[in-house]
Design a protein around this motif. Structure first.
Motif, PDB file in Angstrom:
ATOM      1  N   ASP A  28       0.739  -0.846   0.239  1.00  0.00           N
ATOM      2  CA  ASP A  28       0.171   0.273  -0.261  1.00  0.00           C
ATOM      3  C   ASP A  28       0.427   1.302   0.253  1.00  0.00           C
ATOM      4  OD1 ASP A  28       0.973  -0.367   2.348  1.00  0.00           O
ATOM      5  OD2 ASP A  28      -0.795   0.240   3.646  1.00  0.00           O
ATOM      6  N   ASN A  45       1.231   5.441   2.804  1.00  0.00           N
ATOM      7  CA  ASN A  45       0.826   4.577   1.824  1.00  0.00           C
ATOM      8  C   ASN A  45      -1.146   5.491   1.177  1.00  0.00           C
ATOM      9  OD1 ASN A  45      -1.453   5.330   4.342  1.00  0.00           O
ATOM     10  ND2 ASN A  45      -1.505   3.308   4.631  1.00  0.00           N
ATOM     11  N   ASP A  46      -1.805   4.355   0.965  1.00  0.00           N
ATOM     12  CA  ASP A  46      -2.773   5.468  -0.348  1.00  0.00           C
ATOM     13  C   ASP A  46      -3.989   6.147   1.154  1.00  0.00           C
ATOM     14  OD1 ASP A  46      -4.052   3.121   0.951  1.00  0.00           O
ATOM     15  OD2 ASP A  46      -4.388   2.425  -0.092  1.00  0.00           O
TER      16      ASP A  46
END
Length: 284
Positions: free
Chosen positions: A134, A170-171
């Protein structure tokens, strides 16, 4: 009644006598309960919750991670997605109400740089972290001697011991960090000191120079001719520098071909001192 007020009652008898009495009635108004909107955090973070309008508050049910169960503005630090419910009442215990807010908890990214690395400084070191899928961005620090600071696998060329840290995101906007120490030592076997040089200004081997990976400083360097006369001396020099080294001259005059004796004291990146002594042949 719709609002607080005073009521009066008058009583009269058949013979015309009367008496009156008053009673005060307080009307407790209803209230509008307002609570924070649902929100999200990264694991390990906290967020304040605000609820207002009532006279008393009691958080019920799952209260794990709440800083207080009877506050109107507790701080929530849940370890997983949690819905918090508050039970409220108005003045005098009137108008019981409930409201809830959900805190969504996003997991943190994962990053591992592995064990510390020892290098002699002669070859670049690839920093290749193991990251979770991620991760969408990397930030390295310090930037010194790194090929890039926002790529997943920079190449480091340190000249001395350094600790590099990477921060990954991360996203969901959550971050994690890890660090690695690069220990720059000296590989004494790779210290290259030529045994001859030709100061004829042809651009090839014109200077008596030292190639010493992992060496940060030439603390001192003396060269003597066959009569024991000091013809060259350098202090606090930089190995590999174009201007560092002997050009075969003494007091501006070319020296005769022959064998010269040198004594060199080097300092390694880890502060270790290395001494080299030997001879070099000056060839015309």
């Amino acid at each position: 009644p719709a609002q607080s007020g005073t009521y009066t009652v008058i009583g009269s008898s058949s013979d015309g006598c009367s008496s009156e009495k008053q009673v005060n009635i307080t009307v407790i108004p209803d209230y509008k309960l307002v609570i924070s909107s649902d929100t999200s955090i990264c694991l390990g973070s906290s967020v304040p919750i605000s609820v207002s309008g009532a006279a008393s508050y009691q958080w019920t049910g799952n209260v794990a991670g709440l800083s207080s169960i009877n506050s109107s503005n507790p701080v929530a630090k849940p370890q997983q997605t949690t819905s918090y419910t508050v039970h409220t009442t108005g003045q005098a215990g009137c108008f019981e109400k409930e409201a809830a807010v959900t805190i969504t908890v996003f997991p943190l990214p994962q990053v591992q740089l592995g064990p510390d690395i020892t290098t002699d400084g002669s070859n670049p070191v690839l920093l290749n972290p193991n990251s979770s899928n991620d991760v969408i961005s990397w930030q390295w620090s310090p930037a010194f001697n790194l090929s890039c600071v926002n790529c997943p696998d920079p190449v480091a060329s340190p000249l001395k011991d350094v600790v590099y840290q990477v921060k990954v995101t991360n996203d969901k906007g959550c971050t994690a960090t890890d660090e690695i120490k690069l220990i720059v030592g000296c590989n004494e076997d790779r210290i290259a000191i030529p045994n001859a040089f030709t100061p004829n200004s042809d651009g090839k081997n014109d200077r008596f120079q030292i190639n010493a990976p992992g060496i940060t400083e030439i603390e001192s360097w003396q060269i003597y001719n066959r009569f024991g006369q000091l013809v060259f001396e350098l202090r606090n020099g930089t190995p590999g520098s174009v201007s560092t080294g002997w050009d075969g001259r003494f007091k501006g005059l070319p020296q005769p071909a022959g064998t010269y004796v040198y004594y060199i004291q080097l300092r390694c990146a880890n502060n270790k001192k290395i001494v080299r002594k030997g001879t070099v042949v000056l060839i015309h």
